[in-house]
Design a protein around this motif. Structure first.
Motif, PDB file in Angstrom:
ATOM      1  N   GLU A 190      40.010   0.346 -34.736  1.00 16.44           N
ATOM      2  CA  GLU A 190      38.897   0.408 -35.676  1.00 16.44           C
ATOM      3  C   GLU A 190      37.673   1.130 -35.111  1.00 16.44           C
ATOM      4  OE1 GLU A 190      41.081  -3.565 -36.341  1.00 16.44           O
ATOM      5  OE2 GLU A 190      40.430  -2.308 -34.657  1.00 16.44           O
ATOM      6  N   SER A 191      37.451   1.025 -33.803  1.00 12.52           N
ATOM      7  CA  SER A 191      36.225   1.580 -33.216  1.00 12.52           C
ATOM      8  C   SER A 191      36.459   2.881 -32.452  1.00 12.52           C
ATOM      9  CB  SER A 191      35.592   0.544 -32.267  1.00 12.52           C
ATOM     10  OG  SER A 191      36.477   0.221 -31.211  1.00 12.52           O
ATOM     11  N   VAL A 192      37.682   3.425 -32.508  1.00  8.92           N
ATOM     12  CA  VAL A 192      37.967   4.669 -31.789  1.00  8.92           C
ATOM     13  C   VAL A 192      37.289   5.839 -32.511  1.00  8.92           C
ATOM     14  CG1 VAL A 192      39.764   6.271 -31.074  1.00  8.92           C
ATOM     15  CG2 VAL A 192      40.142   3.810 -30.884  1.00  8.92           C
ATOM     16  N   THR A 193      36.506   6.616 -31.789  1.00 11.33           N
ATOM     17  CA  THR A 193      35.760   7.725 -32.395  1.00 11.33           C
ATOM     18  C   THR A 193      36.028   9.063 -31.720  1.00 11.33           C
ATOM     19  OG1 THR A 193      33.855   7.291 -30.965  1.00 11.33           O
ATOM     20  CG2 THR A 193      33.893   6.193 -33.119  1.00 11.33           C
ATOM     21  N   ARG A 194      36.792   9.088 -30.643  1.00 13.38           N
ATOM     22  CA  ARG A 194      37.031  10.338 -29.919  1.00 13.38           C
ATOM     23  C   ARG A 194      38.522  10.603 -29.826  1.00 13.38           C
ATOM     24  NH1 ARG A 194      32.678  12.169 -26.867  1.00 13.38           N
ATOM     25  NH2 ARG A 194      34.102  13.276 -25.485  1.00 13.38           N
ATOM     26  N   ILE A 195      38.896  11.842 -30.079  1.00 16.86           N
ATOM     27  CA  ILE A 195      40.305  12.188 -29.985  1.00 16.86           C
ATOM     28  C   ILE A 195      40.802  12.048 -28.553  1.00 16.86           C
ATOM     29  CG2 ILE A 195      40.118  14.682 -29.553  1.00 16.86           C
ATOM     30  CD1 ILE A 195      42.278  14.980 -31.772  1.00 16.86           C
ATOM     31  N   GLY A 196      39.902  12.227 -27.588  1.00 13.80           N
ATOM     32  CA  GLY A 196      40.276  12.057 -26.186  1.00 13.80           C
ATOM     33  C   GLY A 196      40.734  10.654 -25.858  1.00 13.80           C
ATOM     34  N   GLU A 197      40.287   9.657 -26.656  1.00 12.98           N
ATOM     35  CA  GLU A 197      40.721   8.281 -26.436  1.00 12.98           C
ATOM     36  C   GLU A 197      42.133   8.045 -26.943  1.00 12.98           C
ATOM     37  OE1 GLU A 197      37.746   5.214 -27.470  1.00 12.98           O
ATOM     38  OE2 GLU A 197      36.449   6.887 -28.007  1.00 12.98           O
ATOM     39  N   LEU A 198      42.617   8.906 -27.817  1.00 11.83           N
ATOM     40  CA  LEU A 198      43.945   8.718 -28.403  1.00 11.83           C
ATOM     41  C   LEU A 198      45.041   9.428 -27.634  1.00 11.83           C
ATOM     42  CD1 LEU A 198      43.111   9.272 -32.180  1.00 11.83           C
ATOM     43  CD2 LEU A 198      43.525   7.092 -31.045  1.00 11.83           C
ATOM     44  N   VAL A 199      44.690  10.463 -26.917  1.00 11.44           N
ATOM     45  CA  VAL A 199      45.713  11.361 -26.362  1.00 11.44           C
ATOM     46  C   VAL A 199      45.691  11.419 -24.845  1.00 11.44           C
ATOM     47  CG1 VAL A 199      45.695  12.759 -28.459  1.00 11.44           C
ATOM     48  CG2 VAL A 199      44.167  13.360 -26.578  1.00 11.44           C
ATOM     49  N   ARG A 200      45.170  10.382 -24.201  1.00 11.32           N
ATOM     50  CA  ARG A 200      45.016  10.445 -22.750  1.00 11.32           C
ATOM     51  C   ARG A 200      46.345  10.589 -22.019  1.00 11.32           C
ATOM     52  NH1 ARG A 200      41.097   5.301 -22.316  1.00 11.32           N
ATOM     53  NH2 ARG A 200      42.673   4.655 -23.832  1.00 11.32           N
ATOM     54  N   ASP A 201      47.384   9.991 -22.543  1.00 13.39           N
ATOM     55  CA  ASP A 201      48.715  10.165 -21.953  1.00 13.39           C
ATOM     56  C   ASP A 201      49.762   9.799 -22.990  1.00 13.39           C
ATOM     57  OD1 ASP A 201      48.958   7.314 -21.955  1.00 13.39           O
ATOM     58  OD2 ASP A 201      47.953   7.248 -20.011  1.00 13.39           O
ATOM     59  N   ASP A 202      51.021   9.973 -22.634  1.00 14.43           N
ATOM     60  CA  ASP A 202      52.099   9.714 -23.577  1.00 14.43           C
ATOM     61  C   ASP A 202      52.131   8.245 -24.001  1.00 14.43           C
ATOM     62  OD1 ASP A 202      52.838  12.341 -23.482  1.00 14.43           O
ATOM     63  OD2 ASP A 202      54.408  12.051 -21.976  1.00 14.43           O
ATOM     64  N   ALA A 203      51.709   7.353 -23.106  1.00 21.39           N
ATOM     65  CA  ALA A 203      51.707   5.926 -23.439  1.00 21.39           C
ATOM     66  C   ALA A 203      50.742   5.644 -24.586  1.00 21.39           C
ATOM     67  CB  ALA A 203      51.336   5.093 -22.203  1.00 21.39           C
ATOM     68  N   ASP A 204      49.589   6.341 -24.601  1.00 16.38           N
ATOM     69  CA  ASP A 204      48.633   6.162 -25.693  1.00 16.38           C
ATOM     70  C   ASP A 204      49.233   6.583 -27.021  1.00 16.38           C
ATOM     71  OD1 ASP A 204      46.583   5.164 -24.108  1.00 16.38           O
ATOM     72  OD2 ASP A 204      45.778   7.145 -23.667  1.00 16.38           O
ATOM     73  N   LEU A 205      49.918   7.720 -27.029  1.00 17.79           N
ATOM     74  CA  LEU A 205      50.527   8.207 -28.260  1.00 17.79           C
ATOM     75  C   LEU A 205      51.652   7.284 -28.723  1.00 17.79           C
ATOM     76  CD1 LEU A 205      50.660  12.034 -27.498  1.00 17.79           C
ATOM     77  CD2 LEU A 205      49.097  10.840 -29.023  1.00 17.79           C
ATOM     78  N   ARG A 206      52.439   6.777 -27.774  1.00 17.27           N
ATOM     79  CA  ARG A 206      53.508   5.841 -28.152  1.00 17.27           C
ATOM     80  C   ARG A 206      52.919   4.565 -28.726  1.00 17.27           C
ATOM     81  NH1 ARG A 206      55.931   7.620 -23.305  1.00 17.27           N
ATOM     82  NH2 ARG A 206      55.109   5.797 -22.216  1.00 17.27           N
ATOM     83  N   ALA A 207      51.834   4.086 -28.132  1.00 16.66           N
ATOM     84  CA  ALA A 207      51.207   2.860 -28.624  1.00 16.66           C
ATOM     85  C   ALA A 207      50.676   3.044 -30.044  1.00 16.66           C
ATOM     86  CB  ALA A 207      50.071   2.442 -27.684  1.00 16.66           C
ATOM     87  N   LEU A 208      50.082   4.215 -30.309  1.00 21.00           N
ATOM     88  CA  LEU A 208      49.587   4.491 -31.654  1.00 21.00           C
ATOM     89  C   LEU A 208      50.740   4.536 -32.647  1.00 21.00           C
ATOM     90  CD1 LEU A 208      47.388   5.230 -33.660  1.00 21.00           C
ATOM     91  CD2 LEU A 208      47.568   7.608 -32.882  1.00 21.00           C
ATOM     92  N   LYS A 209      51.810   5.235 -32.278  1.00 21.25           N
ATOM     93  CA  LYS A 209      52.975   5.324 -33.156  1.00 21.25           C
ATOM     94  C   LYS A 209      53.548   3.934 -33.448  1.00 21.25           C
ATOM     95  CE  LYS A 209      57.626   7.299 -33.428  1.00 21.25           C
ATOM     96  NZ  LYS A 209      58.647   8.145 -32.764  1.00 21.25           N
TER      97      LYS A 209
END
Length: 464
Positions: A190-209
């Motif tokens: 809910e509070s994420v405002t930067r794309i850099g917070e979403l794509v820091r590594d593959d684990a971040d992308l897997r967690a979002l998915k």
């Protein structure tokens, strides 16, 4: 059913009439009656949805009645009806989808009894939302009970019906994957405002998915306006550019391509605009050009990246439209940062396509085109670059740290001179399109639109 209340009502009436005929035909074969009555149930279902349309969605009795038929009733009714109608040799194996139907119906009935189902009119479709624990398992049980029972029936007609329903389900799933959800609606983001917070590594992308898939039943699709999307660049993120990386563009500027590395520059964030905003021609230049480029977005802090490891630090690709005061750099190439730093001189977006969706061959064949007033001025693919994507990441990370969200503009196949009244586009095939009208510089700068969250760029089931 889609399109309108009238379409649902007419379709429901036709299907119900067909059901009346099939029920009459099965009157002498009681075992066929549950299957023969299925069109009556589906026709009633369509007519109930017509009421949902008429009520503009919501969570009223019509929505609940629609959900009762679609969710717990159908996965129980269909395998039971198939079991009754199937030849004796197939009945034992049909106990499996029937058991799946019983379990699935129980789970869905419990969800309806303890939760709230809502309907939302979205253009010519109706979307329904209901929170489901273990949604993936429930969906698998639903398909096993319905499609599985038809395919296992041993009856040629029912098997054909199962094949057709399977194709329909596959198409529906493909369309579902194309829907977008708001990041701010996903629990934990809910509070994420930067794309850099979403794509820091593959684990971040897997967690979002995984979060999207886990919460799929609770997430209402949104319709992002890509034509007016804010830039995807994080505030304060570096924007590096590679100059003269395509031979055509170096010939346009009557310059030789660099040998040891691309021409390079670092541009200020204040030059960014959102998609659809005006490009303003500054009074300080008599010739401004626009250049379409492919952009790389860095996902993790990195330094001295070897070209063989470039994919490990890149989140994905995006479209870039880069403007240049060309007369300035023709006078003195050392003025490149100043010539590219005017307000409104850079657009990045409107989407980020994660790198896992593109092979090296896919990337090499992406067509990058500069389009002015509907006419393609220049176009090429990354295969035509002097310095490839791997070399660019190695070059720009040499001796310096690139932070998540950093954008590397990889060069343009060619530039289009601009005049007030023009419309210019950066078109990157299979990635995105940026479109901007052009006007003369104004006294007051236009407001730069930045997203409060990068929330409408993720599709169901995708990582970013």
């Amino acid at each position: 059913m889609c399109w309108s209340a009238t379409a649902d009502l007419v379709a429901g009436g036709v299907i119900t009439a067909v059901g009346a005929v099939t029920v009459a035909g099965a009157a002498r074969r009681p075992r066929d009656l549950p299957m023969a009555a299925l069109p009556v149930l589906l026709g009633l279902h369509q007519m109930i949805e017509a009421v949902v349309w008429h009520r503009d969605g919501g969570g009223g009795p019509a929505t609940v009645a629609w959900a009762v038929i679609a969710l717990p009733l159908l996965p129980l009714w269909l395998p039971a009806a198939v079991l009754c109608a199937a030849p004796p040799r197939a009945r034992r194996r049909l106990l499996v989808p029937l058991a799946a139907g019983v379990a699935t119906a129980a789970a869905l009935a419990h969800a309806l009894a303890t939760g709230t189902v809502t309907a939302e009119i979205r253009g010519h479709t109706v979307g329904y939302s209901l929170g489901l624990p273990l949604a993936g398992l429930v969906v698998a049980g639903y398909f096993l009970a319905t499609i599985g029972s038809l395919l296992l029936s041993g009856d040629r007609g029912l098997v054909l019906l199962g094949v057709l329903v399977s194709i329909g389900a596959a198409v529906t799933f493909a369309l579902w994957r194309q829907e977008y959800v708001a990041l701010s609606d996903i629990k934990g983001y809910e509070s994420v405002t930067r794309i850099g917070e979403l794509v820091r590594d593959d684990a971040d992308l897997r967690a979002l998915k995984e979060s999207v898939e886990r919460q799929a039943g609770e997430l209402a699709p949104v319709r992002p306006d890509f034509e007016r999307a804010a830039t995807i660049v994080d505030p304060g993120a570096d924007i590096w550019g590679a100059g003269l990386n395509y031979r055509r563009h170096s010939e346009d500027l009557e310059s030789e391509q660099p040998r040891s590395g691309p021409g390079s520059y670092l541009r200020p964030a204040n030059c960014l605009i959102g998609n659809g905003d005006h490009i303003e021609l500054p009074r300080q230049s008599g010739r401004v050009t626009a250049e379409a480029e492919l952009g790389l977005v860095i996902k993790t802090p990195c330094k001295n990246v070897d070209r063989s490891e470039w994919r490990s630090v890149v989140a994905g690709v995006t479209a870039v439209l880069d403007m240049t005061a060309e007369d300035v750099i023709r006078e003195n190439p050392r003025h490149i940062p100043w010539a590219k730093g005017f307000d409104t001189f850079c657009s990045v977006g409107p989407v980020l396509v994660t790198l896992d969706e593109l092979s090296d061959a896919d990337l090499a064949s992406l067509r990058v085109a500069t389009v002015r007033n509907g006419e393609t001025v220049a176009a090429a693919t990354p295969a035509d670059m002097k310095f490839g994507l791997d070399r660019l990441v190695e070059y720009f990370s040499a001796g310096r740290t690139l932070e998540p969200g950093t954008v590397i503009c990889t060069g343009t196949p060619g530039a289009a001179p601009l005049a007030a009244g023009d419309t210019v586009q950066a078109v990157v095939e299979h990635v995105g399109t940026l479109t901007h009208p052009v006007r003369k510089d104004e006294e007051r700068p236009q407001e730069i639109r930045r997203p409060t969250t990068h929330g409408e760029g993720g599709r169901h089931g995708e990582g970013g």
